[in-house]
Design a protein around this motif. Structure first.
Motif, PDB file in Angstrom:
ATOM      1  N   THR A 144       0.862  -1.182   0.000  1.00  0.00           N
ATOM      2  CA  THR A 144       0.000   0.000   0.000  1.00  0.00           C
ATOM      3  C   THR A 144       0.898   1.230   0.000  1.00  0.00           C
ATOM      4  OG1 THR A 144      -0.080   0.126   2.422  1.00  0.00           O
ATOM      5  CG2 THR A 144      -1.783  -1.196   1.333  1.00  0.00           C
ATOM      6  N   PHE A 145       0.424   2.290  -0.585  1.00  0.00           N
ATOM      7  CA  PHE A 145       1.227   3.500  -0.739  1.00  0.00           C
ATOM      8  C   PHE A 145       0.398   4.714  -0.320  1.00  0.00           C
ATOM      9  CE2 PHE A 145       2.301   0.293  -3.839  1.00  0.00           C
ATOM     10  CZ  PHE A 145       3.685   0.213  -3.789  1.00  0.00           C
ATOM     11  N   VAL A 146       0.902   5.454   0.649  1.00  0.00           N
ATOM     12  CA  VAL A 146       0.187   6.647   1.124  1.00  0.00           C
ATOM     13  C   VAL A 146       1.182   7.786   1.275  1.00  0.00           C
ATOM     14  CG1 VAL A 146      -1.192   7.648   2.978  1.00  0.00           C
ATOM     15  CG2 VAL A 146      -1.520   5.253   2.366  1.00  0.00           C
ATOM     16  N   ASP A 147       0.896   8.877   0.595  1.00  0.00           N
ATOM     17  CA  ASP A 147       1.718  10.083   0.736  1.00  0.00           C
ATOM     18  C   ASP A 147       1.176  10.879   1.913  1.00  0.00           C
ATOM     19  OD1 ASP A 147       3.179  12.374   0.523  1.00  0.00           O
ATOM     20  OD2 ASP A 147       2.340  13.004  -1.401  1.00  0.00           O
TER      21      ASP A 147
ATOM     22  N   THR B  98       1.692   3.371 -10.326  1.00  0.00           N
ATOM     23  CA  THR B  98       1.341   2.918  -8.977  1.00  0.00           C
ATOM     24  C   THR B  98       0.418   3.939  -8.316  1.00  0.00           C
ATOM     25  OG1 THR B  98       3.422   1.744  -8.715  1.00  0.00           O
ATOM     26  CG2 THR B  98       2.249   2.331  -6.693  1.00  0.00           C
ATOM     27  N   ARG B  99      -0.680   3.463  -7.772  1.00  0.00           N
ATOM     28  CA  ARG B  99      -1.621   4.365  -7.112  1.00  0.00           C
ATOM     29  C   ARG B  99      -1.097   4.744  -5.733  1.00  0.00           C
ATOM     30  NH1 ARG B  99      -7.848   2.294  -7.996  1.00  0.00           N
ATOM     31  NH2 ARG B  99      -7.909   2.515 -10.249  1.00  0.00           N
ATOM     32  N   VAL B 100      -0.856   6.007  -5.529  1.00  0.00           N
ATOM     33  CA  VAL B 100      -0.410   6.496  -4.222  1.00  0.00           C
ATOM     34  C   VAL B 100      -1.549   7.327  -3.641  1.00  0.00           C
ATOM     35  CG1 VAL B 100       1.275   7.875  -2.968  1.00  0.00           C
ATOM     36  CG2 VAL B 100       2.000   6.522  -4.951  1.00  0.00           C
ATOM     37  N   ALA B 101      -2.109   6.850  -2.555  1.00  0.00           N
ATOM     38  CA  ALA B 101      -3.202   7.603  -1.918  1.00  0.00           C
ATOM     39  C   ALA B 101      -2.622   8.804  -1.194  1.00  0.00           C
ATOM     40  CB  ALA B 101      -3.936   6.694  -0.931  1.00  0.00           C
ATOM     41  N   MET B 102      -3.432   9.832  -1.058  1.00  0.00           N
ATOM     42  CA  MET B 102      -2.998  11.030  -0.333  1.00  0.00           C
ATOM     43  C   MET B 102      -3.645  11.025   1.045  1.00  0.00           C
ATOM     44  SD  MET B 102      -1.104  12.572  -2.578  1.00  0.00           S
ATOM     45  CE  MET B 102      -0.884  14.234  -1.959  1.00  0.00           C
ATOM     46  N   LEU B 103      -2.848  11.207   2.054  1.00  0.00           N
ATOM     47  CA  LEU B 103      -3.407  11.344   3.398  1.00  0.00           C
ATOM     48  C   LEU B 103      -4.186  12.652   3.444  1.00  0.00           C
ATOM     49  CD1 LEU B 103      -3.219   9.752   6.086  1.00  0.00           C
ATOM     50  CD2 LEU B 103      -1.422  11.335   6.769  1.00  0.00           C
ATOM     51  N   PRO B 104      -5.414  12.639   3.949  1.00  0.00           N
ATOM     52  CA  PRO B 104      -6.188  13.892   3.989  1.00  0.00           C
ATOM     53  C   PRO B 104      -5.481  14.969   4.808  1.00  0.00           C
ATOM     54  CG  PRO B 104      -7.549  11.989   4.599  1.00  0.00           C
ATOM     55  CD  PRO B 104      -6.143  11.503   4.519  1.00  0.00           C
ATOM     56  N   GLU B 105      -5.844  16.202   4.547  1.00  0.00           N
ATOM     57  CA  GLU B 105      -5.218  17.325   5.261  1.00  0.00           C
ATOM     58  C   GLU B 105      -5.490  17.251   6.760  1.00  0.00           C
ATOM     59  OE1 GLU B 105      -3.250  19.822   4.226  1.00  0.00           O
ATOM     60  OE2 GLU B 105      -3.170  18.946   2.217  1.00  0.00           O
TER      61      GLU B 105
END
Lengths: 86, 439
Positions: B209-212, B255-262
């Protein structure tokens, strides 16, 4: 042009079933205007004849347009199919 | 009244299934978990409802494709979908998704490599196995005979969500719950014929899993496959990112990198900036190894966050966990899910079998003795500690109310402890996320 009135009480489902059985392809739906009645426009599976189902205040009529022999052939097919359905 | 220009809503997930040899299309509601089933021919009539046509124009589109039966059937199918809340009006506009900068550093879950057992469990678990249009074209070319999809894409693939668009992701058809390209021996037939490159990207990176999070791209794993837990403490498996990858741009293209919400929600009534959440996750990760029983730790962590928010200077003291109040709802959800699966899934469908295993375990937890046994823990909980590390490192709780998410994960640990098998936790996780069992 051949006009072929449908029996009173013929429903849209009846028409769809008949069209499906004869291989008629729906190609246009024309809403009613002040000047013209509503129409469903089909073409026969050989593409040679157009079959307009005209809804004039609830009275349904097939109007067939094509070569004379084709019109007659399709009118007969529609008549038989309608009789078979009823 | 059905929408003027109907289309499937974004939360409608159409999936083609072959169940005991019978073909059907199931439209899942991603919001409620409900579903609508229809025969393939009815689906063909509905598939042209893409928000650009009124019903008359839809009838013409269906007629052009040669699949029109009765206009009333089209209207009835639309009415059924509308009643189920699965239709929207007009075309969809999706704003472009924000993307992590290419130079964002990768922060990869330490000490983990994946040893896949090659049995294809993950390929038979999920309701959605996604392909890009290019990947689908490649699969159809490699194995055109599969469901006849070589000739017609729609035989093998439907839009991931809603009415879809030409460039959107596609979900492969499932045969008794298994990816249509999964061979009988559990191997991927695309991989066998075309090498790893022939598989969709999602399968190649699974279970990573990938999360920025604004500081780094956290790379973690979803603990949804027994292979993940079986890999814990083993070396020599496949790394989560390509060898030498240091920054976002080094990841597999696409690759799908999700963004952590603000902001995140520590409690239902509170928002906190994501930097606070990132710092919190870092602190908690450092506490896991010395935290004792992971289930109890989750419970005490939830209590601490509820009392103090994210500002926890030290690990919370171990305390009692009250899961009893959560169990009846879990039992009800599990029973409903199993009953729904019984209604249409094949007897051998893996997710149907799992749903029944979860019902049995949830019912065990509903007994005081069963819950007490689960809460008592066991001799070794290294897999559960890994689970916590993977969750927190991957920011997997960020989209939920944190306190509730922590308690929910404690419940999942208890549920897994009530199930047979060494890696039941992976099955629980897969069912919770992939099949809508989560609370």
């Amino acid at each position: 042009v051949i006009r072929l009135p449908l029996a009173e009480g013929t429903t849209r489902d009846d028409v769809d079933d008949l069209a499906s059985a004869l291989g008629l392809r729906l190609v246009n739906i024309v809403p009613r205007t002040d000047a013209f009645p509503a129409q469903l426009v089909y073409v026969t599976n050989d593409g040679a004849t157009a079959a307009h189902l005209v809804d004039h205040e609830g009275a349904l009529t097939w109007i067939l347009r094509g070569e004379e022999s084709d019109e007659a052939r399709w009118a007969e097919a529609l008549r038989q199919a309608a009789e078979g359905a009823s | 009244v059905i929408p003027v220009r109907p289309r499937l809503a974004e939360h409608a997930l159409p999936r083609r299934h072959l169940v005991d040899g019978v073909e059907m299309v199931v439209i899942h509601d991603a919001r409620s978990g409900a579903l609508v089933r229809m025969d393939p021919r009815t689906w063909e009539m509905i598939a042209s409802a893409d928000g650009t046509r009124d019903v008359d124009a839809l009838l013409l589109a269906v007629s052009r494709r040669g699949v029109l039966r009765r206009a009333s059937e089209v209207r009835a199918a639309l009415a059924q979908l509308h009643e189920a809340g699965l239709l929207a009006d007009g075309i969809a506009y999706a704003p472009p998704a924000a993307e992590a900068p290419g130079d964002r550093p990768l922060d990869v879950l330490a000490g983990f490599t994946l040893t896949c057992d090659g049995r294809g469990a993950c390929c038979a678990t999920y309701g959605s196995v996604l392909f890009t249009p290019l990947e689908a074209a490649r699969a159809r070319s490699l194995r055109p005979e599969v469901l006849g999809a070589g000739e017609r894409q729609a035989r093998g693939f439907l839009p991931e969500r809603g009415a879809g668009d030409e460039e959107g992701a596609l979900a492969v058809a499932l045969v008794d719950g298994r990816c249509a390209y999964l061979a009988a021996d559990g191997r991927c037939s695309l991989h066998a014929l075309g090498g790893a490159e022939a598989k969709p990207r999602g399968c190649r990176v699974y279970p990573a899993t990938f999360v920025d999070d604004g500081e780094a791209v956290r790379v973690s794993v979803g603990v949804e496959c027994a292979c993940v837990l079986a890999s814990v403490g083993r070396a020599g498996g496949a790394p989560l990112v390509p060898e030498g990858a240091k920054v976002r741009a080094d990841l597999l293209p696409g690759t799908r990198v999700a963004m952590l919400p603000e902001t995140v929600a520590p409690t239902a009534n509170e928002r906190a900036p994501r930097a606070s959440f990132v710092a919190w996750s870092r602190r908690v990760l450092a506490w896991i190894d010395g935290a004792g029983d992971p289930l109890a730790f989750l419970g005490s962590l939830a209590a601490a966050v509820e009392a103090r928010g994210l500002d926890l200077p030290e690990a919370p003291a171990a305390g009692a966990v009250d899961l009893a109040a959560m169990v009846p709802a879990l039992v009800a959800r599990a029973e409903a899910r199993a009953a729904a699966a019984d209604g249409w899934r094949a007897a051998a469908d893996r997710s149907r079998l799992a749903s029944h295993a979860i019902v049995a375990a949830a019912r065990r937890l509903a007994q005081p003795a069963g819950l007490a046994a689960a809460l008592a823990g066991g001799p070794s909980r290294e897999d559960e500690r890994f689970y916590l590390r993977a969750l927190l490192h991957g920011h997997a709780l960020a989209g939920e109310v944190l306190v509730e998410a922590l308690r929910e994960r404690a419940l999942r640990l208890a549920l897994a402890r009530a199930m047979p098998g060494p890696h039941a936790l992976a099955e629980v996780e897969a069912m919770m996320r992939g099949h809508g069992l989560a609370g």
